[in-house]
Design an enzyme around this catalytic site. Structure first.
Site, mmCIF file in Angstrom:
data_model
loop_
_atom_site.group_PDB
_atom_site.id
_atom_site.type_symbol
_atom_site.label_atom_id
_atom_site.label_comp_id
_atom_site.label_asym_id
_atom_site.label_seq_id
_atom_site.Cartn_x
_atom_site.Cartn_y
_atom_site.Cartn_z
ATOM 1 N N ASP A 149 -53.595 -11.689 16.166
ATOM 2 C CA ASP A 149 -52.225 -11.904 16.656
ATOM 3 C C ASP A 149 -51.929 -13.390 16.637
ATOM 4 O OD1 ASP A 149 -51.778 -13.117 19.726
ATOM 5 O OD2 ASP A 149 -53.824 -12.519 19.267
ATOM 6 N N CYS A 154 -40.322 -6.223 1.543
ATOM 7 C CA CYS A 154 -39.513 -6.255 2.763
ATOM 8 C C CYS A 154 -38.019 -6.319 2.449
ATOM 9 C CB CYS A 154 -39.924 -7.416 3.675
ATOM 10 S SG CYS A 154 -39.146 -9.001 3.317
ATOM 11 N N HIS A 157 -39.207 -11.456 7.351
ATOM 12 C CA HIS A 157 -40.071 -11.558 6.166
ATOM 13 C C HIS A 157 -41.486 -11.975 6.551
ATOM 14 C CE1 HIS A 157 -41.819 -12.735 2.341
ATOM 15 N NE2 HIS A 157 -42.150 -13.875 2.935
ATOM 16 N N CYS A 192 -36.660 -9.708 1.002
ATOM 17 C CA CYS A 192 -36.953 -9.979 -0.415
ATOM 18 C C CYS A 192 -36.171 -9.057 -1.348
ATOM 19 C CB CYS A 192 -38.455 -9.855 -0.665
ATOM 20 S SG CYS A 192 -39.388 -11.221 0.089
ATOM 21 N N CYS A 213 -43.228 -8.860 -2.560
ATOM 22 C CA CYS A 213 -42.985 -8.401 -1.194
ATOM 23 C C CYS A 213 -41.952 -7.266 -1.195
ATOM 24 C CB CYS A 213 -42.508 -9.550 -0.317
ATOM 25 S SG CYS A 213 -42.179 -9.086 1.399
ATOM 26 N N ASP A 249 -51.922 -9.263 26.804
ATOM 27 C CA ASP A 249 -52.959 -10.230 27.174
ATOM 28 C C ASP A 249 -52.916 -10.393 28.695
ATOM 29 O OD1 ASP A 249 -50.918 -11.965 27.801
ATOM 30 O OD2 ASP A 249 -51.387 -13.428 26.263
#
Length: 395
Positions: A271, A311, A339, A314, A309, A97
């Protein structure tokens, strides 16, 4: 000013449902899929995750902040390292940015003129002037795949002459950024649409920026205090006016329901610091909303955060374990940040797949009802109706 060089970006739409799009976004460092959530690494680090972990959760683009990186480590060190990719050891795509948002968030330290923004550093008290030219210079050194123009950012609650001034100044600064951009063959410069919650100002700004033929466009100046009703209407207006063959980036938006609704309205990129910030307070993101791991009912809950999930957290940790570390131990913040970032990225992948499969209405309705089992907010119903996904059948 218009972009003179063919940009190093390829945007291919693979499927649509009404306003929603699933696309491939090819950048110098990575081929990304959209809709896409981009984790925020303000200072060259996404809080709680390593560069390798960002790849593990399949982050396509990571954000850096020009204002903060301009202070620390500073352009000289980044130049010696040949850019931020090398400095933080992240091989995939990056977006910086411009520093414009710090006008709002650090307003006690900032003074805006036509030349640029005079900042007093919150780090050491020294003065720094961020002009469109200086923003481009620093962003060219940082070397991100996507750079943002410097824009004049003000509170969404401001109306009248100052709002109009900020919108027209953003257009003038866009021209200065295009002129100052030194690497158009390897870095993409996006324009930022401003205009607060005034439709006529948004329309003027978008029409002017589209004339400049940027490789992509951001919708700025939202999610900073305006009502949700104003928020979704400005997103809807913007995606209706912006060219369909270029990526659209809604800046600073990261609540899960906003990602789903705004994807349905035709946004491609998002974002926000929210997933990692809420993780540090002990909260995990799941389809039903936000789960506070610090509450007593998690003490003997040996289930994962989410059965769906995929990930690492998890797969390996129970709610009971996370309850013992959430909000107290560094480990808790790290695991929940991992997560939450993974969840948001997976959520966008699920939304994309629903668009490709022609099942976006079913997906959106199920997601909304999971989030709001008793009462769906009016703005969600209205926004989905504008996206031609009426929720009335499911309520």
């Amino acid at each position: 000013q218009t972009m003179a060089t063919e940009p190093p970006l390829k945007f291919e739409i693979v499927a649509t449902y009404k306003k929603a799009r699933a696309a491939n976004l090819t950048l110098p460092h990575h081929k990304c899929t959209t809709p896409m959530f981009m984790p925020v690494g303000t200072q060259g680090t996404v809080k709680g995750l390593t560069s390798q972990q960002l790849q593990d959760v399949n982050a396509g683009i990571v954000l850096g902040n020009t204002y903060h990186l301009g202070h620390r480590p500073g352009p000289d060190i980044l130049k010696q390292m040949d850019g931020l990719h090398n400095f933080m050891n992240y091989p995939r795509a990056m977006l910086t940015d411009s520093g414009g948002f710090q006008m709002l968030s650090l307003t006690d330290f900032a003074e805006v003129t036509e030349t640029g923004v005079n900042f007093q550093s919150p780090h050491d008290g020294t003065m720094m002037t961020l002009t469109p030219e200086r923003s481009m210079e620093i962003q060219n050194i940082i070397g991100a795949d996507i750079m943002m123009q410097l824009d004049d950012v003000i509170s969404s609650k401001i109306t009248g002459a100052r709002l109009e001034e900020a919108m027209y100044r953003t257009i003038r600064w866009a021209d200065r950024c295009i002129k100052a951009h030194k690497n158009p063959h390897k870095q993409n410069l996006f324009g930022i649409c401003q205009g607060g919650v005034q439709p006529h100002l948004r329309e003027i700004c978008i029409n002017e920026l589209v004339k400049r033929d940027f490789p992509g466009y951001a919708i700025g100046g939202l999610a900073i205090g305006e009502s949700k009703d104003h928020f979704w209407k400005m997103v809807h207006l913007s995606t209706s006016l912006l060219p369909s063959h270029k990526p659209r980036y809604l800046m600073g938006v990261g609540y899960s329901i906003d990602l789903v609704v705004c994807s349905a309205l035709g946004v491609d990129m998002f974002d926000c610091v929210f997933p990692t910030r809420t993780a540090r307070f002990g909260h995990a993101l799941i389809d039903e909303g936000s789960l506070n791991l610090k509450t007593p009912e998690n003490e003997f809950d040996f289930n994962p955060l989410s059965n769906d999930c995929t990930c690492m957290v998890c797969k390996n940790y129970t709610r009971a374990y996370l309850h013992t570390v959430a909000g107290k131990e560094a480990q808790g913040a790290m695991l929940l940040s991992y997560h939450n970032i993974a969840y948001q990225i997976q959520l966008m992948s699920r939304t994309r797949q629903a668009i490709i499969d022609g099942k976006l209405p079913e997906f959106v309705r199920k997601y909304v009802l999971n989030q709001y089992p008793s009462q769906v907010p009016g703005w969600v119903q209205d926004a989905c109706a504008a996206a031609e996904i009426p929720l009335s059948d499911a309520l």
